[in-house]
Design a protein around this motif. Structure first.
Motif, PDB file in Angstrom:
ATOM      1  N   CYS A  73     -15.525  31.135  35.197  1.00 40.40           N
ATOM      2  CA  CYS A  73     -15.421  30.228  36.333  1.00 40.40           C
ATOM      3  C   CYS A  73     -16.644  30.427  37.222  1.00 40.40           C
ATOM      4  O   CYS A  73     -16.927  31.535  37.662  1.00 40.40           O
ATOM      5  N   CYS A  83     -15.281  31.608  41.078  1.00 40.40           N
ATOM      6  CA  CYS A  83     -14.729  32.924  41.385  1.00 40.40           C
ATOM      7  C   CYS A  83     -15.090  33.994  40.347  1.00 40.40           C
ATOM      8  O   CYS A  83     -14.799  35.164  40.538  1.00 40.40           O
ATOM      9  N   GLN A 129     -13.958  34.427  37.376  1.00 46.19           N
ATOM     10  CA  GLN A 129     -12.886  34.778  36.444  1.00 46.19           C
ATOM     11  C   GLN A 129     -13.311  34.499  35.000  1.00 46.19           C
ATOM     12  O   GLN A 129     -13.824  33.426  34.698  1.00 46.19           O
ATOM     13  N   CYS A 164      -9.971  26.808  35.719  1.00 42.22           N
ATOM     14  CA  CYS A 164      -9.777  28.224  36.028  1.00 42.22           C
ATOM     15  C   CYS A 164      -8.316  28.476  36.413  1.00 42.22           C
ATOM     16  O   CYS A 164      -7.737  27.725  37.184  1.00 42.22           O
ATOM     17  N   LYS A 221      -7.255  30.795  38.211  1.00 42.75           N
ATOM     18  CA  LYS A 221      -7.158  31.373  39.549  1.00 42.75           C
ATOM     19  C   LYS A 221      -7.363  30.326  40.632  1.00 42.75           C
ATOM     20  O   LYS A 221      -6.558  30.171  41.535  1.00 42.75           O
ATOM     21  N   CYS A 222      -8.493  29.581  40.501  1.00 43.12           N
ATOM     22  CA  CYS A 222      -8.834  28.667  41.583  1.00 43.12           C
ATOM     23  C   CYS A 222      -8.870  27.204  41.158  1.00 43.12           C
ATOM     24  O   CYS A 222      -9.102  26.332  41.988  1.00 43.12           O
TER      25      CYS A 222
HETATM   26 ZN   LIG Z   1     -12.016  30.379  39.428  1.00 40.61          ZN
END
Ligand SMILES: [Zn+2]
Lengths: 74, 372
Positions: A29, A32, A34, A53, A55-56
């Motif tokens: 990503c 972030c 990741q 992603c 996460k985000c």
């Molecule tokens: Zn991310």
């Protein structure tokens, strides 16, 4: 940077002489950092957009494709 | 007068003297026929290896045919055309007067490559460029294997025909290496079919890191370049256009940057895969001076010419790998070298150039599976 436990679809093994290899694709990503490791799929190439992603939600990019020798597990 | 009985006594009729005679006889047989026996044994050895080569050659041909069949609606039976390809010859220019020969070689190889690509495109009219490039690569592998088999068979048959022990033994001595190379080639087919990056692609992978999200311009056939900034230096990054299995024309590209685009370069950094020596570790990184590029030598020549003419230092960063690793799917050991390579590039730029300088970074190698 963290490596999330990636879902592992059925692995495609590549025979190379005597050794066997699993080929992996790393999606990273850009927002972030990741990293997700998954099995290689035909059509993957480095710099191609990957999945979102986990996460985000940003669009990841494939940053690496490599083969690792198959480790006989357990 | 000696009787028959006496005679047998004279020569000895017991087992040990019989063995003696056999031993003496074999001595003579080996002296007289020794070389023929060895020719026979060596010949057998080579013929076994030759059979393996034939299997590999046939397999690669079949893979090529299958790839064409599975990739697109080919107008006719691809097998006929592929067989034609396999027998394709490239006639190298005469070298009696070597002045200007590199230009001629370049012209010939370019013509051949263009011809192959246009024929493949004709056979796969609706295929994407990446599939066309893969087909080109597979054809090249198949024709290499075809050539290896042909040459080995030639010397084998010649050696047998002329009963030449020396010829056969020489062939036998190099067979393990020939088989190793053929093995690498046949293994490469799978990687190419799937469009996976190969070990040789480490140069393009490094370069692509600097090119992501930047505009690209085509600077030579199959070769793209981006301009970026690194610690106050202008960085020109080039690689073969991916994710197609191209190697591009980095020699011509660098020459154009310097002479046609008039960029006063202060340094050229080349990143390439290099064949490791036995005992060296895969993924070892070596630094050096000079044009790091393989191939027939035309690109190397251009880079050396233009860099010497304009007094641009050429720095090389090499990532070690075996021939098998270079043309089959990228190993982790090789990608693990990336960080070290990036550090070396940063060090080179910082130590050998100053702010405001212009630096060219070339990622040399096959860019299959490596975009930009
Ligand atoms: Zn991310």
């Amino acid at each position: 940077m963290s490596t999330a436990p990636a879902p592992q679809p059925p692995q495609q093994q590549t025979q190379q002489g005597k050794a066997k290899f699993n080929v992996y694709t790393i999606e990273e990503c850009p927002a972030c950092g990741q990293k997700t490791k998954r099995s290689f799929q035909v059509g993957d190439y480095i710099t191609k957009d990957g999945a979102n992603c986990s996460k985000c939600g940003n669009v990841t990019k494939i940053t690496l494709i490599y083969a690792e020798p198959v480790v006989k597990s357990k | 007068m000696p009787t028959l009985a006496n005679m047998s006594l004279q020569f000895g009729s017991d087992v040990s003297s019989l063995l003696n005679i056999v031993w003496l006889l074999s001595f003579f047989v080996f002296i007289v026929y020794g070389q023929r026996i060895q020719v026979y044994i060596v010949g057998n050895d080579i013929s076994r290896a030759l059979n393996r080569l034939k299997l590999m050659k046939d397999k690669s041909r079949k893979e090529a045919v299958d790839y064409f069949l599975s990739t697109g609606k080919t107008s006719a039976d691809p097998a006929v055309k592929i067989d034609e390809f396999l027998e394709y010859v490239t006639i190298m220019p005469v070298d009696l007067d070597p002045q200007g020969i590199v230009g001629k070689i370049e012209h010939i190889t370019e013509t051949r490559d263009d011809r192959v690509r246009s024929e493949v495109k004709k056979m796969l009219p609706n295929a994407e460029p990446i599939k066309v490039s893969v087909a080109e690569n597979i054809l090249e592998i198949a024709s290499s294997l075809n050539m290896i088999h042909k040459i080995v068979r030639h010397y084998y048959l010649l050696g047998k025909k002329t009963n030449s022990y020396i010829l056969l033994v020489q062939l036998q001595m190099i067979m393990p290496q020939v088989l190793m190379e053929a093995d690498a080639l046949i293994n490469a087919v799978d990687t190419f079919k799937l469009g996976q990056p190969v070990g040789d692609g480490i140069g393009p992978i490094i370069a692509s890191k600097y090119m992501v999200n930047l505009p690209k311009q085509v600077v030579a056939k199959d070769t793209v370049m981006s301009v970026t900034e690194y610690k106050g230096r202008t960085l020109y990054v080039l690689k073969a256009e991916g994710p197609m299995g191209y190697v591009g024309e980095p020699g011509l590209a660098i020459q154009r940057v310097i002479e046609e685009m008039n960029v006063p370069l202060n340094a050229i950094i080349m990143v390439d895969a290099a064949l490791k020596l036995e005992g060296e570790k895969t993924g070892d990184v070596a630094e050096g001076i000079g044009a790091a590029i393989g191939g027939i030598g035309t690109d190397k020549f251009r880079i050396e010419e233009v860099s010497a003419k304009h007094k641009v230092p050429v720095y090389a960063i090499l990532v070690k790998q075996s021939i098998l690793e270079a043309i089959t799917v990228m190993r982790k050991d090789i990608t693990d070298a990336s960080d070290r390579v990036h550090t070396l590039i940063a060090n080179l730029i910082e130590e050998k150039t100053k702010e405001g300088d212009k630096v060219l970074l070339a990622g040399i190698g096959n860019s299959l599976g490596v975009g930009q």
